[in-house]
Design a protein around this motif. Structure first.
Motif, mmCIF file in Angstrom:
data_model
loop_
_atom_site.group_PDB
_atom_site.id
_atom_site.type_symbol
_atom_site.label_atom_id
_atom_site.label_comp_id
_atom_site.label_asym_id
_atom_site.label_seq_id
_atom_site.Cartn_x
_atom_site.Cartn_y
_atom_site.Cartn_z
ATOM 1 N N ASP A 297 0.795 -1.230 0.000
ATOM 2 C CA ASP A 297 0.000 0.000 0.000
ATOM 3 C C ASP A 297 0.825 1.277 0.000
ATOM 4 O O ASP A 297 0.392 2.301 -0.535
ATOM 5 C CB ASP A 297 -0.975 0.002 1.188
ATOM 6 C CG ASP A 297 -0.259 -0.237 2.503
ATOM 7 O OD1 ASP A 297 0.973 -0.454 2.473
ATOM 8 O OD2 ASP A 297 -0.925 -0.210 3.556
ATOM 9 N N ASP A 298 2.039 1.239 0.581
ATOM 10 C CA ASP A 298 2.855 2.459 0.621
ATOM 11 C C ASP A 298 4.079 2.378 -0.293
ATOM 12 O O ASP A 298 5.010 3.166 -0.152
ATOM 13 C CB ASP A 298 3.290 2.767 2.056
ATOM 14 C CG ASP A 298 4.031 1.599 2.688
ATOM 15 O OD1 ASP A 298 4.106 0.531 2.050
ATOM 16 O OD2 ASP A 298 4.531 1.760 3.813
ATOM 17 N N ALA A 299 4.065 1.426 -1.238
ATOM 18 C CA ALA A 299 5.123 1.300 -2.255
ATOM 19 C C ALA A 299 6.508 1.156 -1.647
ATOM 20 O O ALA A 299 7.479 1.750 -2.116
ATOM 21 C CB ALA A 299 5.089 2.500 -3.209
ATOM 22 N N THR A 300 6.606 0.344 -0.609
ATOM 23 C CA THR A 300 7.906 0.094 0.018
ATOM 24 C C THR A 300 8.409 -1.317 -0.231
ATOM 25 O O THR A 300 9.433 -1.711 0.315
ATOM 26 C CB THR A 300 7.814 0.321 1.535
ATOM 27 O OG1 THR A 300 6.785 -0.518 2.070
ATOM 28 C CG2 THR A 300 7.512 1.780 1.848
ATOM 29 N N GLY A 301 7.701 -2.088 -1.054
ATOM 30 C CA GLY A 301 8.151 -3.435 -1.345
ATOM 31 C C GLY A 301 7.028 -4.300 -1.876
ATOM 32 O O GLY A 301 5.963 -3.810 -2.264
ATOM 33 N N ASN A 302 7.270 -5.593 -1.889
ATOM 34 C CA ASN A 302 6.254 -6.560 -2.301
ATOM 35 C C ASN A 302 6.384 -7.788 -1.403
ATOM 36 O O ASN A 302 7.130 -7.730 -0.415
ATOM 37 C CB ASN A 302 6.392 -6.884 -3.797
ATOM 38 C CG ASN A 302 7.700 -7.562 -4.162
ATOM 39 O OD1 ASN A 302 8.222 -8.387 -3.421
ATOM 40 N ND2 ASN A 302 8.249 -7.223 -5.317
ATOM 41 N N PRO A 303 5.687 -8.873 -1.663
ATOM 42 C CA PRO A 303 5.738 -9.996 -0.725
ATOM 43 C C PRO A 303 7.121 -10.550 -0.435
ATOM 44 O O PRO A 303 7.278 -11.282 0.537
ATOM 45 C CB PRO A 303 4.865 -11.058 -1.413
ATOM 46 C CG PRO A 303 3.906 -10.287 -2.224
ATOM 47 C CD PRO A 303 4.659 -9.094 -2.705
#
Length: 575
Positions: A97-103
């Motif tokens: 949601d805050d564009a700091t990564g992915n799974p």
């Protein structure tokens, strides 16, 4: 200046955009973090489309100092670097949601810096391909490598990632020192830094020949670290496991490609034939490569079989595939036949592209599959002992065999994609991996008939390559079996009671929320499509084959022939 730009515009573009992304990372804004991968993807798309549509050059395009040059070999390397780079960008795309990564990855507020480092590292491959000077060659290799040290460390906030980054950095520094040792002897014995001039001096002969060959061996030793070849392969397991999965995929392609391109360029210019640039090296160097190739294949396989972590399996799989490609390099430098040389060089270049597609796709599948413990695997120890532990955002993607066990019941199509990649990595028919191995084995067999001193060595090399491909099926089929034949591991999503020191509200706050990982799905789908298309569609196979077998470093090289025109059989005529 215009001439330099016309030769190096892809490198300049990647470095410029990468530098801008590093600066943009200072802005703590989610919008900037979301824009960073878009800018990187567009940049790589421009380079890929430009080289995909560009026809073969009739002459080498070089700057006025002849420090860098571009011909069909360099064109191909830049094409696959941009193409695989696009897939790697998709795997690292921020989907939370805050564009700091992915799974699988958490670069936090450093998204701009992370994607900037990816572009700079890919630019290093392009510089290595274009280099006609050992200074530029060394700088290109280090540009491809140094950003990866940082990417490993910042890819997730866990001690295991920082430990992996430190190990990787110090071993990389040692390899750089060995390379510089080799380059210094090459310069000291020839008095030249330009590769074309070094080739001219070596081919004239002289009292320094033995020192020059020692320089070549030291360079091969330094390059062995980049490609994860024995004996400088020991870092692979720990670094691949500690790094986030997208970074693991990046390590499997970028340093390996820069290392192999550097090996090919150095061997091309130090060849001993009077005409120059005809690949044939002294038998001692060819047998040295033979030994390294065989050891790398066997060590990678025997270390991969007992692993319980899928990422470690892929790490030692990477070592094994390095051995396969070194078999092709050995055949290349062991034969004086220009047709076999063209086929062997084409086989190595074909394999680089095939492995990049297969390995990237397999890593993408791990990102899409959830982990057994839901990502509640680590805690960050606070500096103040009275401060409660804070859950680390470690990622929620699969890494172990327990994680992937029985996943086909919930994620059928993703597991089918992994089966395709494992099938291809083994080298079985109807995949790109089958033709990749075929294009290595056939030149080895042909080369054995052209060089009596290496004949038996090359025959055994081909046999051992096939044996190792069969051994590797053990751990690739084990991955498929775990997904389709095993039952799901118990406690796949643990409750707070399982981790009593991890409060429920912290779990909810720190778990990475997956929105719609469309970019990651797209990356896996494109990799699966490429794996199958280049395994069953003969026009596509021959298109890539023509590009590889026509790749030449300089125009004065022996004209390369397509496999159909040489002694190597084509899969099918595209006409």
């Amino acid at each position: 200046m215009t001439q330099i730009f016309s030769v190096l515009w892809p490198e300049i573009l990647l470095v410029a955009v990468g530098s801008l992304l590093l600066l943009a990372g200072v802005v703590q804004s989610a919008a900037v973090r979301r824009a960073a991968p878009v800018a990187a993807l567009v940049t790589l798309g421009i380079v890929f489309v430009a080289f995909f549509n560009q026809g073969p050059l009739s002459h080498a395009d070089a700057d006025k100092w002849n420090t860098v040059s571009v011909y069909t070999f360099q064109q191909y390397v830049k094409l696959i670097a941009a193409g695989i780079g696009i897939l790697l960008m998709l795997l690292a795309w921020p989907t939370n949601d805050d564009a700091t990564g992915n799974p699988a990855i958490q670069y936090g507020h450093e998204a701009g810096e992370f994607f900037g480092l990816m572009l700079l590292s890919l630019a290093g491959i392009l510089f290595v391909a274009s280099a006609n000077d050992i200074i530029v060659l060394f700088l290109g290799i280090e540009l491809a490598s140094i950003p990866t040290y940082i990417m490993v460390s910042i890819s997730r906030p866990l001690p295991v990632a920082q430990e992996a980054g430190v190990k990787y950095f110090f071993l990389g520094a040692m390899a750089a020192a060995v390379m510089l040792f080799g380059f210094s002897y090459l310069y000291g014995t020839t008095g030249q830094t330009k590769l074309t001039e070094i080739a001219r001096v070596i081919q004239l002969g002289g009292p320094n020949h033995q020192w020059q060959m020692m320089a070549v061996i030291m360079l091969l030793a330094g390059f062995s670290f980049k490609i994860a070849a024995v004996p400088l392969h020991t870092y692979a397991g720990d670094v691949y496991q500690g790094a986030a999965t997208p970074v693991m995929a990046f390590l499997g392609f970028v340093p390996k490609t820069s290392g192999f391109v550097a090996i090919l360029k150095v061997l091309y210019f130090v060849s001993q034939t009077p005409a120059g640039g005809h690949w044939v090296v002294p038998t001692t160097i060819a047998r040295f490569l033979w030994v390294i190739a065989v050891l790398t294949m066997f060590v990678g396989n025997f270390l991969g079989v007992p692993q319980q972590n899928v990422k470690r399996v892929l790490a030692y799989s990477s070592v094994t595939h390095t051995g396969y490609m070194l078999c092709g390099v050995t055949a290349l430098v062991s034969t004086p036949d220009p047709h076999v040389q063209a086929a062997a060089l084409g086989g190595v270049l074909f394999y680089l592209a095939a492995y990049g597609i297969m390995n990237t796709g397999a890593a993408g599948v791990l990102i899409l599959l959830p982990s057994r413990d839901g990502g509640i695997a680590g805690y960050l120890e606070p500096a103040d002992p009275e401060t409660p532990k804070v859950a680390a955002a470690t990622g929620t993607s699969a890494e172990t065999f327990d994680d992937i066990a029985g996943q086909s019941r919930r994620h059928l199509f993703v597991c089918i994609a992994m089966a395709i990649f494992c099938w291809s990595l083994t080298g079985l028919p109807f995949t790109v991996g089958f033709f990749a191995k075929f294009y290595l084995i056939w030149p080895i067999w042909q080369a054995s008939h052209t060089n009596p001193a290496m004949s038996r060595w090359l025959v055994w090399l081909g046999v051992l390559l096939v044996v190792n491909a069969a051994i590797s099926a053990g751990y690739y089929l084990r991955i498929i079996g775990a997904m389709f034949l095993r039952g799901e591991s118990a406690g796949s999503v643990p409750s707070p009671e399982v981790h009593p020191e991890h409060p429920a509200h912290l779990e909810q706050h720190h778990r990475i929320p997956i929105l719609h990982p469309v970019p990651i799905v797209a990356g896996v789908a494109l990799a699966a499509l490429g794996t199958l298309l280049l395994g069953v569609d003969f026009p596509a196979i021959n298109h890539l084959s023509r590009r590889t077998t026509s790749a030449r470093i300089e125009p004065e090289a022996t004209p390369a022939s397509h496999v159909a025109n040489a002694d190597t059989p084509a899969v099918v005529s595209s006409r």
